[in-house]
Design a protein around this motif. Structure first.
Motif, PDB file in Angstrom:
ATOM      1  N   TRP A 209       0.705  -1.223   0.007  1.00 53.46           N
ATOM      2  CA  TRP A 209       0.033   0.104  -0.267  1.00 53.46           C
ATOM      3  C   TRP A 209       0.503   0.934  -0.089  1.00 53.46           C
ATOM      4  N   ARG A 210       0.134   2.883  -0.446  1.00 50.58           N
ATOM      5  CA  ARG A 210       0.756   3.670  -0.578  1.00 50.58           C
ATOM      6  C   ARG A 210       0.177   4.765  -0.542  1.00 50.58           C
ATOM      7  N   GLU A 211       0.319   5.855  -0.514  1.00 46.40           N
ATOM      8  CA  GLU A 211      -1.183   6.946  -0.576  1.00 46.40           C
ATOM      9  C   GLU A 211      -1.355   7.168  -2.356  1.00 46.40           C
ATOM     10  N   TYR A 212      -2.714   6.710  -2.314  1.00 50.97           N
ATOM     11  CA  TYR A 212      -2.643   7.515  -3.165  1.00 50.97           C
ATOM     12  C   TYR A 212      -3.671   8.669  -3.834  1.00 50.97           C
TER      13      TYR A 212
ATOM     14  N   LEU B 172     -17.090   7.208  -0.948  1.00 52.54           N
ATOM     15  CA  LEU B 172     -16.380   5.872  -1.026  1.00 52.54           C
ATOM     16  C   LEU B 172     -14.930   7.264  -2.577  1.00 52.54           C
ATOM     17  N   PHE B 173     -13.971   6.487  -2.080  1.00 53.71           N
ATOM     18  CA  PHE B 173     -12.515   7.482  -2.824  1.00 53.71           C
ATOM     19  C   PHE B 173     -12.497   6.554  -4.013  1.00 53.71           C
ATOM     20  N   CYS B 174     -12.546   7.053  -4.838  1.00 52.44           N
ATOM     21  CA  CYS B 174     -11.914   6.740  -6.460  1.00 52.44           C
ATOM     22  C   CYS B 174     -10.246   7.334  -6.533  1.00 52.44           C
ATOM     23  N   PRO B 175      -9.527   5.547  -6.756  1.00 52.92           N
ATOM     24  CA  PRO B 175      -8.341   6.094  -6.502  1.00 52.92           C
ATOM     25  C   PRO B 175      -7.922   6.215  -8.750  1.00 52.92           C
TER      26      PRO B 175
ATOM     27  N   ILE C 154      -7.257   0.245  -8.411  1.00 52.11           N
ATOM     28  CA  ILE C 154      -7.257  -0.593  -6.317  1.00 52.11           C
ATOM     29  C   ILE C 154      -8.942   0.203  -6.622  1.00 52.11           C
ATOM     30  N   PRO C 155      -8.712  -0.827  -5.718  1.00 49.78           N
ATOM     31  CA  PRO C 155     -10.152  -0.521  -5.519  1.00 49.78           C
ATOM     32  C   PRO C 155     -10.540   0.812  -4.815  1.00 49.78           C
ATOM     33  N   ARG C 156     -11.850   1.000  -4.805  1.00 46.82           N
ATOM     34  CA  ARG C 156     -12.432   2.121  -4.169  1.00 46.82           C
ATOM     35  C   ARG C 156     -12.058   1.845  -2.618  1.00 46.82           C
ATOM     36  N   ILE C 157     -12.468   3.479  -1.692  1.00 45.23           N
ATOM     37  CA  ILE C 157     -11.813   2.766  -0.289  1.00 45.23           C
ATOM     38  C   ILE C 157     -12.848   3.789   0.317  1.00 45.23           C
TER      39      ILE C 157
ATOM     40  N   ILE D 117      -7.616  14.944  -4.494  1.00 46.07           N
ATOM     41  CA  ILE D 117      -6.742  14.210  -2.759  1.00 46.07           C
ATOM     42  C   ILE D 117      -6.295  12.844  -2.887  1.00 46.07           C
ATOM     43  N   VAL D 118      -5.533  13.053  -1.983  1.00 40.94           N
ATOM     44  CA  VAL D 118      -4.534  12.126  -1.426  1.00 40.94           C
ATOM     45  C   VAL D 118      -4.991  10.969  -0.487  1.00 40.94           C
ATOM     46  N   VAL D 119      -4.997   9.992  -0.530  1.00 39.00           N
ATOM     47  CA  VAL D 119      -5.766   8.653   0.512  1.00 39.00           C
ATOM     48  C   VAL D 119      -5.153   7.307   0.854  1.00 39.00           C
ATOM     49  N   ALA D 120      -4.753   7.406   2.185  1.00 43.62           N
ATOM     50  CA  ALA D 120      -4.075   6.258   2.208  1.00 43.62           C
ATOM     51  C   ALA D 120      -4.935   4.820   2.376  1.00 43.62           C
TER      52      ALA D 120
END
Ligand SMILES: [Zn+2]
Lengths: 961, 240
Positions: A362-365, A381-384, A389-392, A407-410
């Motif tokens: 995992w990294r930051e997406y 829901l976050f869409c990378p 990469i799946p939704r987060i 945005i950046v999400v981890a």
């Protein structure tokens, strides 16, 4: 055993037994010594015993933030807290932290991002808040056997550190507090020690208003409460079971890679023979693309096959309408309604399931929030941007503001009851759609270092008013003055980093002197300096449509190293004498001082060559070069060198507004291949030289011979068109490709060459001596060895090759580490990665600009069918280098059927679309969704009745990635 | 795996310039003129010295004593049990190195036309095997009372990212780490043996040699103490 090591700090020796496994699975016992020390600091600023043992940061400032639950204290964190919440520790509210050696190793083995963070916190950014306690080397805290039966080994080691520090600090009245993540673990440890807390509990009891922000950051975790009974995924096997399984061969480890076409399918390559196991649906068991996983084969009756169906998340979301998105419970598990009929006997493949994760990748997406229909909801829901990469799922209060931003999400973790991994918001990149933001996303996603050069790098630069100095020598071989030679350079229009120049002159009857002169970058970039480290990290210059990210600062890349016309520059010259039939009589290498007579463009050079009135030295030289290059080219082609095609296009940019004006017309001129031939020749000559001198550490480039099976798509496609492709040898392949000419479809040949490229793996850099000699060969160029020498301004590989060649001929010192195979391999690994990323970034940039270009435009273009899948076709539009998928909905009513085996689409039994056949498409930008404008292809011809083709999928999710 | 961790320690808890524990027993083998069992941490070697005696005529040298050395390792000395442990290229090379080194330590002129045999056996190998053999031989020779210029001591030194680490274990030796084995007499500057493994950059040469010499001096101190104690125990007459 009496100890006679007369050295400070060693208290005693213990024997420490470990078991380990070699590659073939054999287990060995290894008894190692462990020197236990009494010179390891406890870290407390006030401690008199430890004051000379290190910098002791703990409680240097008397607990500025009080905690309601404990008095004077220091914190011992466990590894789970560090791995899950590493972002939190940036906060200065968390002070006086102890990381034990055991925890350190645990984090290092399990989570790379957390480890990096921890390392920089402990040794750079937050040295005043963190202390590393070397518990496993400390004579008071080392223990081989376990004293507490109810505790795990990790817990026990934490506890023994806490108990030791408690006694050690008694007179200072400081209590060590153990911070843990796990509930059970807390319960167990509390039996033996009083101060055990959850990280959250500790933060809640802080007497500072700033704690609220921290608690918010932690919020993501509560959502995965244990209340939800419905477990979607199977539990992972224990570490021991996995290790056992791997030893006995029932479980394999490998890299989890998700299919680009279908997000529910993945493969894991489990051995050196590239055997791959297929994984689908819930059997992926929370693995994310890139993770190292443990997989187990399913019983044969459960085996399936790839659906051959295009499944992309964004399409499915559009089909379902965005409304369901906020509510995962209503998303029915499609996995269950997969038609059982599919699992018919035909063509199943080895199917496996993920039973454990060995290492997360995992990294930051970067990405964006998906719109939510519930106003004011916290969970989103976050869409990378990376579609693999799946939704987060994240929690945030500021969804309104973030909805228009990248945005950046981890990812934090992925519990069994959650369809999506849970993560947290890290930061915002900027306004969605703005050029800067989108470029930033692109660079971040491709892991391209792009910060401005640091002061220390710029300090390595020479003065701008630098002047060449022929007396300045770095090695016994002097620099040669070649300023009198008629040298010129030929490059694309607007090129400012000129790394190569050429000359040719007749020196006898049927004897020519031909020289390739390459910018002498290593004269300026000295090993071990900051500028060298930076270049080594960057590995390559990255070209985006509207921006160039240089490997070397501008002063070097566009000025002092660049071989500009009429300016004196240092060069590294490779000079051959050859006959008119290009038989090489001799070759010599030396550093030189040159003065290029002209910096030409390809077009200008062609013009000069073609114009008989031009009779000056430059023109004569160019004509000589041209003649020789044709001979070289004919010889290379005769050897079976491949001519491959790529789908890449370039935009002509309006540099004022940085918007794409039009697609550059690619015109192939003879001068292109002229320059190319001599660069190839130089690269090969240099490769031979450095390999001869340094057979175990020369940096070379190889292109592996593809496996015969990998040509299958090409052979099939050609066969459907009535051509035969011979894959036995490079020569056979090249010749058979030349024969594939269809008068009715002039593009066919290029398309087949594109397919050929896709069948092959990429060329890679490697250190000589690390693979068997026959594998050194460069398949595409049909030569036994090859390297890169000719572009040191924009490729780091060439920098190393320059150093090797300089060392081999005595033009420079042999710098430390240059002849080290392990180091060379390390460099190769990095530059291979950087090159790949640079290439992807370049393509993504083109796609981004395609979207920009089509804003408000509609164009009807010719496209070609590159593949047929069960629910759609892949269409390639050569003009824009655009490859997209058009989803077709087949139905009995419309009479449309898709035949994947024959690669065709039929309407009422008649074939209307065939692979590699032209179709007409209309290109436009769909801006219905403001967030995600995307390029849309509509099938115009052939018209398929009853089918409205409403969405496309360019291979990006609107981000052009 | 880092040879030197982020915290500045090696895998076994030593700092880069620290040697392992040295343990010895002299005179174990009563049949030999001199013998020594020596441990450098987990590296354990046994050395026995026979002679000087009137050896084979083929080996005889007119004006000095011939030194014949045989180095070997037990089948169980490594992690894996090996079949062939003697007479292979590596062992022969080490034997020759030891011979050369001790020819310049022993006062060979004292025993013309005679022969001295040195047997070194590695019982457990955990890195720096050659250095341990030199040290064991030194003490065995002292035990045998062979006249020498002084007690020779040896140590290994490697370079990690330009920094020296001394007395390497086998785990530290597995990497492609450049390393030297160096032996000196009485911890002074006179070098009697240098062996280099892997390629060492010239810039690091002085670093490595300095660190290795300093370590040889450290080892010498340990050996000297052992030799003195042994001497006292064997010959109480000599007293102080
Ligand atoms: Zn202390």
């Amino acid at each position: 055993m009496d100890l006679n090591v007369k050295q400070s700090g060693i208290h005693s020796v213990a024997l420490h037994t470990t078991y380990f496994q070699n590659r073939s699975g054999k287990v060995y016992k290894r008894a190692e010594e462990r020197y236990l020390r009494n010179d390891l600091s406890c870290g407390l600023a006030q401690c008199g015993t430890c004051k000379d043992f290190g910098t002791n940061p703990l409680l240097k400032i008397e607990n500025p933030v009080r905690n309601a639950k404990v008095g004077r204290h220091a914190l011992i964190v466990d590894s789970t807290s560090l791995i899950r919440f590493y972002d939190l520790f940036d906060s200065s509210l968390l002070r006086d932290l102890i990381v034990t050696q055991t925890v350190w190793e645990g984090v290092k083995a399990k989570a790379v991002p957390a480890y990096k963070k921890m390392n920089s916190l402990c040794y750079e950014d937050a040295k005043d808040r963190f202390h590393v306690f070397m518990n496993e080397f400390h004579c008071e805290t080392f223990s081989e056997s376990s004293k507490f039966e109810d505790l795990s080994r990790g817990e026990e080691l934490l506890l023994s550190t806490a108990l030791y520090l408690k006694t050690h600090w008694q007179k200072h009245n400081v209590a060590p507090v153990v911070l843990v993540f796990d509930e059970d673990s807390k319960k167990r440890m509390e039996n033996h020690y009083q101060h055990v807390m959850y990280l959250k509990e500790y933060i809640q009891n802080l007497e500072d208003p700033g704690k609220q922000a921290l608690l918010d950051q932690m919020a993501a975790y509560e959502s995965s409460g244990n209340g939800n009974e419905k477990q979607i995924f199977d539990e992972y096997l224990s570490h021991d079971r996995i290790m056992e399984g791997i030893a006995s061969g029932t479980i394999k480890r490998g890299n989890f890679s998700v299919s680009r076409e279908n997000y529910r399918e993945a493969t894991v390559i489990i051995d050196d023979q590239l055997t791959s196991w297929f994984i689908t649906g819930n059997n992926c068991n929370r693995a994310v693309n890139g993770d190292t996983v443990a997989v187990q084969l399913l019983p044969e009756d459960q085996w399936t096959a790839p659906e051959k169906k295009i499944r992309l998340r964004d399409v499915e979301e559009y089909v379902k309408t965005a409304d369901d998105m906020g509510n995962e419970d209503e998303e029915n598990d499609d996995e269950n309604d997969e038609p059982k009929a599919k699992k018919s006997k035909k063509m199943t493949v080895s199917t496996a399931k993920v039973v454990g994760i060995i290492k997360r990748n995992w990294r930051e997406y970067c990405g964006m929030l998906l719109p939510s229909t519930v106003k004011g909801a916290r969970r989103h829901l976050f869409c990378p941007a990376e579609r693999l990469i799946p939704r987060i799922r994240i929690e945030t209060e500021q969804a309104e503001t973030l909805s228009q931003q990248r945005i950046v999400v981890a990812i934090d973790h992925w519990p069994r009851d959650s369809k999506y991994p849970l993560g947290h918001y890290v930061r915002s990149i900027g306004e969605m759609g703005s050029r800067e933001t989108e470029n930033e996303v692109l660079l971040l996603e491709h892991d391209i270092p792009h910060a401005p050069f640091s002061e220390s790098v710029l300090d390595c630069l020479p003065r701008e008013e630098w002047e060449p100095d022929l007396t300045e020598n770095r090695g016994p071989l002097p620099r040669v003055d070649l300023r009198d030679l008629t040298i010129c350079s030929v490059d694309p229009l607007g090129c400012t980093d000129i790394d190569d120049a050429l000359h040719c002159k007749q020196i006898g009857e049927d004897l020519f002197e031909v020289g390739v002169h390459i910018a002498d970058v290593t004269h300026f970039v000295r090993p071990g300096t900051a500028i060298d480290d930076e270049a080594a990290l960057r590995g390559t210059t990255v070209y985006l449509c509207d921006r160039r990210i240089d490997m070397l600062p501008c002063l070097l890349s566009s000025n002092l190293c660049s071989l500009r016309g009429e300016e004196e520059r240092y060069a590294f010259s490779c000079i051959w004498t050859m006959t008119s039939s290009a038989d090489i009589q001799s070759v010599k290498y030396h550093k030189s001082l040159i003065k290029s007579k002209a910096a030409l463009t390809y077009e200008k050079a062609q013009e000069i060559i073609d114009d008989p009135k031009e009779q000056n030295d430059v023109a004569l030289g160019l004509r000589g070069l041209m003649k020789l290059s044709k001979v070289l080219n004919a010889r290379r082609t005769g050897n079976g060198a491949l001519t491959l095609a790529s789908s890449e296009v370039r935009f002509d940019m309006d540099w004022e507004s940085r918007t794409p004006k039009k697609v550059m017309e690619k015109q192939h001129l003879d001068t292109h291949s002229m320059v190319e031939e001599f660069m190839l020749l130089a690269n090969i000559s240099v490769a031979e030289k450095i390999l001869e001198e340094y057979p175990d550490c020369a940096l070379l480039r190889r292109h592996p011979v593809p496996l015969k099976e990998s040509y299958k798509p090409l052979v099939e496609a050609a066969r459907h068109r009535g051509f035969e492709i011979i894959v036995e040898s490079g020569k056979g392949l090249a010749d058979s490709l030349n024969r594939c000419v269809d008068k009715k479809n002039p593009m066919l040949n290029r398309l087949l060459r594109m397919l050929t490229t896709r069948c092959m793996t990429q060329a890679v850099y490697f250190s000589a001596g690390t693979v068997p000699v026959p594998q050194y060969q460069h398949f595409g160029l049909a030569c036994a060895i090859y390297t890169h020498f000719t572009s040191p301004i924009r490729r780091y590989a060439d920098v190393i090759v320059h150093r090797l060649l300089a060392a081999a001929i005595g033009a420079d010192d042999i710098q430390s580490g240059l002849l080290n195979q392990a180091r060379c391999t390390k460099i190769c690994t990095n530059i291979n990665y950087r090159h790949k990323q640079a290439q992807y970034a370049g393509r993504a940039s083109v796609q981004l600009n395609v979207v920009r270009y089509f804003k408000g435009k509609v164009e009807t273009c010719e496209g070609f069918v590159m593949g047929v899948r069960n629910n759609g076709i892949q269409v390639f539009v050569p003009k824009y280098g655009l490859e997209s998928i058009i989803v077709l909905q087949t139905s009995a009513a419309s009479g449309t059927t898709i035949d994947v085996e024959e690669m065709s689409v039929k309407v009422n039994g008649d074939v209307v679309i065939k692979e590699l056949e032209p179709v007409t498409v209309r290109i436009s930008v769909n801006e219905k969704n403001q967030q995600r404008p995307r390029v849309e292809l509509q099938l115009i011809k052939p018209a398929i009745p009853g089918l409205s083709v409403d969405f496309d999928l360019s291979s990006s999710e609107g981000l052009g990635l | 795996m880092n040879i030197i961790s982020e915290h500045g320690f090696r895998i076994d808890g030593r700092r880069p310039a620290q040697i392992r524990n040295i343990n010895t027993r002299l005179g174990l083998n009563r049949n030999a003129e001199g013998s020594c069992y020596l441990e450098h941490g987990n590296t354990k070697v046994l050395c026995a010295v026979y002679g000087p005696y009137e050896g084979k005529s083929s080996k005889r040298i007119e004006d000095k004593c011939a030194i014949v050395c045989q180095y070997s390792a037990t089948k169980f000395s490594g992690l894996e049990r090996k079949n062939r442990t003697r007479g292979d290229r590596k062992s022969t090379e080490i034997s020759r190195l030891l011979e050369k080194a001790f020819e310049s330590v022993i006062l060979t002129e004292a025993f013309p036309r005679s022969q001295l045999d040195i047997f070194c056996e590695v019982i457990q190998g955990d890195g720096s095997n050659l250095a341990a053999c030199v040290n064991a031989t030194s003490l065995a020779l002292a035990d045998a009372g062979i006249p020498m210029k002084g007690i020779a001591s040896a140590a290994t030194c490697g370079v990690v990212d330009g920094k020296p680490i001394v007395d390497l274990t086998s785990r530290e030796e597995t990497d492609l780490l450049p390393r030297v084995t160096l032996a000196t007499i009485c911890g002074r500057d006179e070098v009697i043996l240098v062996e280099l493994q892997n390629r060492l950059h010239i810039d690091h040469l002085s670093t490595v040699m300095d660190a290795a010499k300093a370590t040889c001096a450290d080892v010498y101190e340990c050996l000297a103490v052992v030799a003195q104690q042994h001497l006292k125990a064997c010959a109480p007459i000599l007293g102080n």
